[in-house]
Write a protein that holds these residues in place. Sequence first.
Motif, PDB file in Angstrom:
ATOM      1  N   TYR A   5       0.848  -1.190   0.000  1.00 21.61           N
ATOM      2  CA  TYR A   5       0.000   0.000   0.000  1.00 21.61           C
ATOM      3  C   TYR A   5       0.886   1.242   0.000  1.00 21.61           C
ATOM      4  N   PRO A   6       1.343   1.672  -1.172  1.00 22.17           N
ATOM      5  CA  PRO A   6       2.222   2.847  -1.260  1.00 22.17           C
ATOM      6  C   PRO A   6       1.582   4.069  -0.614  1.00 22.17           C
ATOM      7  N   GLY A   7       2.386   4.798   0.129  1.00 30.15           N
ATOM      8  CA  GLY A   7       1.887   6.006   0.779  1.00 30.15           C
ATOM      9  C   GLY A   7       1.269   5.761   2.142  1.00 30.15           C
ATOM     10  N   MET A   8       1.218   4.515   2.585  1.00 32.03           N
ATOM     11  CA  MET A   8       0.636   4.216   3.900  1.00 32.03           C
ATOM     12  C   MET A   8       1.475   4.850   5.010  1.00 32.03           C
ATOM     13  N   GLN A   9       0.793   5.432   5.979  1.00 34.72           N
ATOM     14  CA  GLN A   9       1.457   5.966   7.162  1.00 34.72           C
ATOM     15  C   GLN A   9       1.288   4.978   8.304  1.00 34.72           C
ATOM     16  N   VAL A  10       2.380   4.595   8.940  1.00 27.66           N
ATOM     17  CA  VAL A  10       2.346   3.638  10.045  1.00 27.66           C
ATOM     18  C   VAL A  10       2.787   4.333  11.324  1.00 27.66           C
ATOM     19  N   LEU A  11       1.973   4.234  12.356  1.00 30.33           N
ATOM     20  CA  LEU A  11       2.302   4.804  13.654  1.00 30.33           C
ATOM     21  C   LEU A  11       2.467   3.683  14.673  1.00 30.33           C
ATOM     22  N   LEU A  12       3.392   3.862  15.604  1.00 29.95           N
ATOM     23  CA  LEU A  12       3.644   2.872  16.644  1.00 29.95           C
ATOM     24  C   LEU A  12       3.376   3.486  18.009  1.00 29.95           C
ATOM     25  N   ALA A  13       2.868   2.673  18.919  1.00 28.77           N
ATOM     26  CA  ALA A  13       2.628   3.136  20.290  1.00 28.77           C
ATOM     27  C   ALA A  13       2.914   1.986  21.246  1.00 28.77           C
ATOM     28  N   ASN A  14       3.568   2.273  22.368  1.00 30.57           N
ATOM     29  CA  ASN A  14       3.886   1.211  23.325  1.00 30.57           C
ATOM     30  C   ASN A  14       3.052   1.280  24.593  1.00 30.57           C
ATOM     31  N   ASN A  15       2.005   2.118  24.577  1.00 28.27           N
ATOM     32  CA  ASN A  15       1.052   2.127  25.687  1.00 28.27           C
ATOM     33  C   ASN A  15      -0.281   2.639  25.169  1.00 28.27           C
ATOM     34  N   TYR A  20      -4.209   5.901  22.118  1.00 24.48           N
ATOM     35  CA  TYR A  20      -5.490   6.622  22.104  1.00 24.48           C
ATOM     36  C   TYR A  20      -5.310   8.016  21.514  1.00 24.48           C
ATOM     37  N   ASN A  21      -4.276   8.723  21.965  1.00 28.39           N
ATOM     38  CA  ASN A  21      -4.045  10.083  21.475  1.00 28.39           C
ATOM     39  C   ASN A  21      -3.741  10.093  19.979  1.00 28.39           C
ATOM     40  N   GLN A  22      -2.951   9.110  19.523  1.00 29.75           N
ATOM     41  CA  GLN A  22      -2.651   9.025  18.103  1.00 29.75           C
ATOM     42  C   GLN A  22      -3.910   8.743  17.285  1.00 29.75           C
ATOM     43  N   ALA A  23      -4.705   7.786  17.761  1.00 26.33           N
ATOM     44  CA  ALA A  23      -5.919   7.420  17.023  1.00 26.33           C
ATOM     45  C   ALA A  23      -6.890   8.592  16.960  1.00 26.33           C
ATOM     46  N   GLU A  24      -7.025   9.318  18.059  1.00 22.15           N
ATOM     47  CA  GLU A  24      -7.942  10.453  18.085  1.00 22.15           C
ATOM     48  C   GLU A  24      -7.469  11.537  17.123  1.00 22.15           C
TER      49      GLU A  24
END
Length: 313
Positions: A5-15, A20-24
């Motif tokens: 999926y070219p252009g996909m942005q991937v975010l990582l979270a360890n808690n 939650y803040n990233q998803a919001e």
Amino acid sequence: MESAYPGMQVLLANNLMTAYNQAESVQPTFAFIEDGFTKLPEFEMMMALFSALDTRWVSVMDSHSEAPARKSNPLLDRGAGIFELSKSDHPVQFVQYFDMMVKAPRRTASGRGPAMNGTKAPVSTTDKIILIGSSTGGVEALRSLLVGFPANCPPTVIVQHTGKNFGPGLVALLNRICAASVVAAQDSIQLQPGTVHIAAGQSQHLGLTPRKPHRTRLKEGPPISGHTPSVDALFSSAVPFAKNVVATILTGMGQDGARGLLELRKAGATTFAQDEKSSVVYGMPRVAWQNGAAQKQVSLARMAGTLLQACKA
């Protein structure tokens, strides 16, 4: 996945708080969740946010030999996280799950809550106040209930048991999808139609002042019925003006609120409890029904209409 999926942005979270803040903020299309996170009580907030955003998610276990969290968690057993992956699965399987879930039909925009067209409804003239107590499963229950409240709903005050860091997120989530204004409970705020006050994850008990105009009251003190803030504390504070109160207990573990609801009913309030079939955990509502505190059991689907109708009586 990035190559598929070219252009996909991937975010990582360890808690969960970071997640939650990233998803919001970015409103992701999909999320892979380590299964251990789904076992935390605060994951209820993540599920509610995912539901509001129409974000699909899949849990990832350490191995297929362990029991997935949904086998023991009543929240997850209600249909969320029904697919599992393990960390030993081939990356192709992760892509296949992602592809399947992303391509599944999406909700229409109308499914994200009431339309906000800027028009104001007439100011409510009822003297009634709605009080609500909830715990496990209550985040989703409140979402379902408050979406049914109009912009000019009777003054509403809620105590929801949740982790201390997730109260602001709950308020923001509910305010996002509800026609009424949803705010975090503060001290000495006058109750007004069209406003929903929520105490969640706070270190003080929430109550109401007895004389009109009624105001919120935050008070220090030890846990009541095992909780701070406590549903019992809120309900008991409203006993002096019980005849103007419509109160209900929603899904939740334990018995917080049952004693206060009984006090309210004896003093003339109209009282309800969520029924067993629609409750994620039939603990608090069960006690309220068995001790005679609730006059009637009501399904979650009918609760908003029931409360609003009782305010007209």
